[in-house]
Design an enzyme around this catalytic site. Structure first.
Site, PDB file in Angstrom:
ATOM      1  N   HIS A  99      42.518 -20.344  79.812  1.00  0.00           N
ATOM      2  CA  HIS A  99      41.599 -21.394  80.280  1.00  0.00           C
ATOM      3  C   HIS A  99      41.685 -21.494  81.807  1.00  0.00           C
ATOM      4  O   HIS A  99      42.761 -21.305  82.391  1.00  0.00           O
ATOM      5  CB  HIS A  99      41.964 -22.732  79.625  1.00  0.00           C
ATOM      6  CG  HIS A  99      40.915 -23.774  79.852  1.00  0.00           C
ATOM      7  ND1 HIS A  99      40.807 -24.461  81.040  1.00  0.00           N
ATOM      8  CD2 HIS A  99      39.909 -24.220  79.062  1.00  0.00           C
ATOM      9  CE1 HIS A  99      39.776 -25.289  80.961  1.00  0.00           C
ATOM     10  NE2 HIS A  99      39.211 -25.168  79.763  1.00  0.00           N
ATOM     11  N   GLU A 170      33.145 -19.720  80.258  1.00  0.00           N
ATOM     12  CA  GLU A 170      33.183 -21.063  80.835  1.00  0.00           C
ATOM     13  C   GLU A 170      33.081 -20.967  82.358  1.00  0.00           C
ATOM     14  O   GLU A 170      34.110 -20.811  83.037  1.00  0.00           O
ATOM     15  CB  GLU A 170      34.492 -21.760  80.479  1.00  0.00           C
ATOM     16  CG  GLU A 170      34.717 -21.951  79.001  1.00  0.00           C
ATOM     17  CD  GLU A 170      35.607 -23.173  78.747  1.00  0.00           C
ATOM     18  OE1 GLU A 170      35.141 -24.097  78.099  1.00  0.00           O
ATOM     19  OE2 GLU A 170      36.745 -23.188  79.232  1.00  0.00           O
TER      20      GLU A 170
END
Ligand code: PGA
Length: 256
Positions: A99, A170
């Site tokens: 992430h 993302e």
């Protein structure tokens, strides 16, 4: 279709985590007929055990537990780390890896590659996050950045029983900005095709199921800009997954 809830470092107590989990999934009685709709809830490490202990009744068919990170080591003297085996032992089937908020803390693509390998060895399904910064986007580097990340992150990966991986695109500039900027549907389609093509070249094993998701300020109003026949295979939801009504609204919009 994947709807993934990344709770990040929330909520602040076990009771609140149990309430949030139950409220997010207990309305789903229509889902057993719709096995393709998968909800993966990713609480912080510390709430995985209580959730797994007390919410097992919900963890079947459509609802799964995921972690937000894991150690790149299997076992041993690694203070503060949590291993793949430990995650399996508390019911995790998925794990978010790479992430951008972890990359910002210093995790590089080589560490991410080791984490992907260790997850696969334990038969955890990785949810690999990739994406560019605003600066990289402005300088037309989006595709190069994604390509470089995928090349290193997925290098020499060996799939065991679980022949599956989830890639979450993302864009960093779109994270945590509900109601503001995201990417448009035309770009969603192009990015998905681009990622699928690269991944199919990188992975040596050819029978692997690859799902590509979008993440970054997803809410119930914009979710349908990202998913659909030619669009993404699902979404990774941060902020909006902390409000169970909004999370339910996202799921309903996505399945309609
Ligand atoms: P956001 O977070 O939905 O709050 O933008 C998404 C993520 O970081 O995974």
């Amino acid at each position: 279709m994947f709807i993934i809830a990344n709770w990040k470092m929330n909520p602040e107590s076990a009771d609140k985590a149990l309430d949030l989990f139950a409220n997010e999934v207990k309305w789903l009685d229509w889902l057993p007929q719709n096995k393709k709709h998968k909800i993966i809830i990713c609480p912080p490490f510390i709430w995985l055990y209580p959730v797994w202990q007390q919410c097992q009744a919900y963890l079947s068919g459509n609802v799964f537990l995921g972690a937000q990170n894991l150690s790149e080591q299997e076992i041993g003297p690694y203070t503060g780390e949590v291993s793949a085996t430990m995650l399996k032992d508390v019911g995790c089937k998925y794990v978010i890896i790479g992430h951008s908020e972890r990359r910002k803390l210093g995790e590089d693509d080589f560490a991410i590659n080791r984490k992907i390998k260790i997850a696969l060895k334990a038969d955890l399904i990785p949810i690999l996050c990739i994406g560019e910064t605003k600066y990289q986007r402005k300088n037309n580097q989006t595709k190069n950045v994604i390509k470089r990340q995928l090349k290193i992150d997925l290098r020499n990966t060996q799939f065991n029983k679980t022949k599956e991986i989830v890639i979450a695109y993302e864009p960093i500039w779109a994270i945590g900005k509900i109601g503001q900027e995201t990417i448009g549907s035309d770009e969603v389609f192009k990015i998905k095709e681009f990622i699928k093509n690269i991944v199919s070249v990188i992975l040596v094993q050819k029978n692997i199921k690859v799902s590509v998701l979008y993440g970054g300020s997803v809410d119930s109003k914009n979710v349908n800009n990202f998913i659909g026949t030619k669009l993404m295979d699902g979404v990774l939801v941060g902020t909006s997954s902390l409000d169970h009504k909004e999370f339910i609204a996202i799921n309903k919009a996505a399945s309609s």
